[in-house]
Each structure stands twice: as structure tokens, then as C-alpha cells.
Design a protein around this motif. Structure first.
Motif, PDB file in Angstrom:
ATOM      1  N   SER A   1       0.832  -1.214   0.000  1.00 14.27           N
ATOM      2  CA  SER A   1       0.000   0.000   0.000  1.00 14.27           C
ATOM      3  C   SER A   1       0.861   1.256   0.000  1.00 14.27           C
ATOM      4  CB  SER A   1      -0.971   0.002   1.182  1.00 14.27           C
ATOM      5  OG  SER A   1      -0.279   0.069   2.407  1.00 14.27           O
TER       6      SER A   1
ATOM      7  N   ASN B   1      -6.991   8.650  -5.715  1.00 10.14           N
ATOM      8  CA  ASN B   1      -7.719   7.967  -4.652  1.00 10.14           C
ATOM      9  C   ASN B   1      -7.158   6.565  -4.558  1.00 10.14           C
ATOM     10  OD1 ASN B   1      -9.974   7.444  -2.756  1.00 10.14           O
ATOM     11  ND2 ASN B   1     -10.678   6.079  -4.376  1.00 10.14           N
ATOM     12  N   TYR B   2      -6.987   6.097  -3.322  1.00  6.71           N
ATOM     13  CA  TYR B   2      -6.520   4.736  -3.096  1.00  6.71           C
ATOM     14  C   TYR B   2      -7.206   4.222  -1.839  1.00  6.71           C
ATOM     15  CZ  TYR B   2      -3.502   0.896  -1.678  1.00  6.71           C
ATOM     16  OH  TYR B   2      -3.030  -0.332  -1.285  1.00  6.71           O
ATOM     17  N   GLU B   3      -7.916   3.140  -1.975  1.00  3.25           N
ATOM     18  CA  GLU B   3      -8.583   2.541  -0.824  1.00  3.25           C
ATOM     19  C   GLU B   3      -8.589   1.032  -0.987  1.00  3.25           C
ATOM     20  OE1 GLU B   3     -13.208   3.131  -1.904  1.00  3.25           O
ATOM     21  OE2 GLU B   3     -12.060   4.983  -1.700  1.00  3.25           O
ATOM     22  N   TRP B   4      -8.612   0.336   0.126  1.00  5.60           N
ATOM     23  CA  TRP B   4      -8.638  -1.116   0.064  1.00  5.60           C
ATOM     24  C   TRP B   4      -9.341  -1.666   1.295  1.00  5.60           C
ATOM     25  CZ3 TRP B   4      -6.122  -3.928   3.925  1.00  5.60           C
ATOM     26  CH2 TRP B   4      -5.188  -3.236   4.690  1.00  5.60           C
TER      27      TRP B   4
END
Length: 102
Positions: free
Chosen positions: A26, A37-40
Motif C-alpha cells: 500500500s 484515490n486509493y482505498e482497500w
């Protein structure tokens, strides 16, 4: 906006996978210059059954061209090379232009 969705299969050792994903992969994703945007998250199901995937990550860029530039960058190449360090169970990628109706 252009989106990449990475869906990771269930690993042999979920805790080891999460440790690497959270602390290494990440952070590599966030080094990309054009990412907006970066989400997990770790997958679950309402009934408690095993979901199709273990973890799903979503990354957004301003355009397909911006995503391709990031993927070709040293940071993007480093992230791609890191997959072999934790994603032995497999990962699938979907790419698309985001359409919003609301």
C-alpha cells in the motif's frame, strides 16, 4: 476519472499477506505521482460465508493516460514487481472509465 480495481484471491497465510499489503504494497501504491484515490479492504459477506476474494483495492487517476504514465514510472514498476512477494494466490485487475449518474 479512470479506475483500477485489484481483486486478490485468498492467500495461504492471510495474516502474512495483510502484514505485507499494509506495510509494503500500500505504501508503494501511494508513491505514484498521479494517483487521486486509493482505498482497500478485506472482503466479507453478510451471511459470513467465504467471499470470492480476500482483499479488493481501488485506485483512481484523472485519466487512462495518467494511470499508464504512473504504471510505467519507477514507482509503478516497483509496485508491480512487489506482487510476486505476497500475491501468490493470484490477483485479477479491472480497468474502466468511471461513469457517475448521480
Amino acid at each position: 476519472m479512470y479506475r483500477l480495481v485489484a481483486a486478490y484471491n485468498h492467500p495461504e497465510d492471510p495474516e502474512k499477506f495483510l502484514e505485507h499489503y499494509r506495510n509494503v504494497h500500500s505504501k508503494l501504491a501511494l508513491k505514484q505521482q498521479g494517483i487521486r484515490n486509493y482505498e482497500w479492504g478485506v472482503c466479507s459477506t453478510p451471511d459470513g460465508s467465504t467471499p470470492p476474494h480476500f482483499l479488493v483495492a481501488v485506485c483512481d487517476w484523472d485519466s487512462k493516460e495518467a494511470m499508464l504514465a504512473d504504471m510505467a514510472s519507477p514507482e509503478g514498476q516497483q509496485g508491480a514487481a512487489d506482487l510476486e512477494n505476497f500475491a501468490q494466490a493470484g490477483v485479477s485487475f479491472d480497468f474502466y472509465e468511471i461513469t457517475k449518474d448521480i
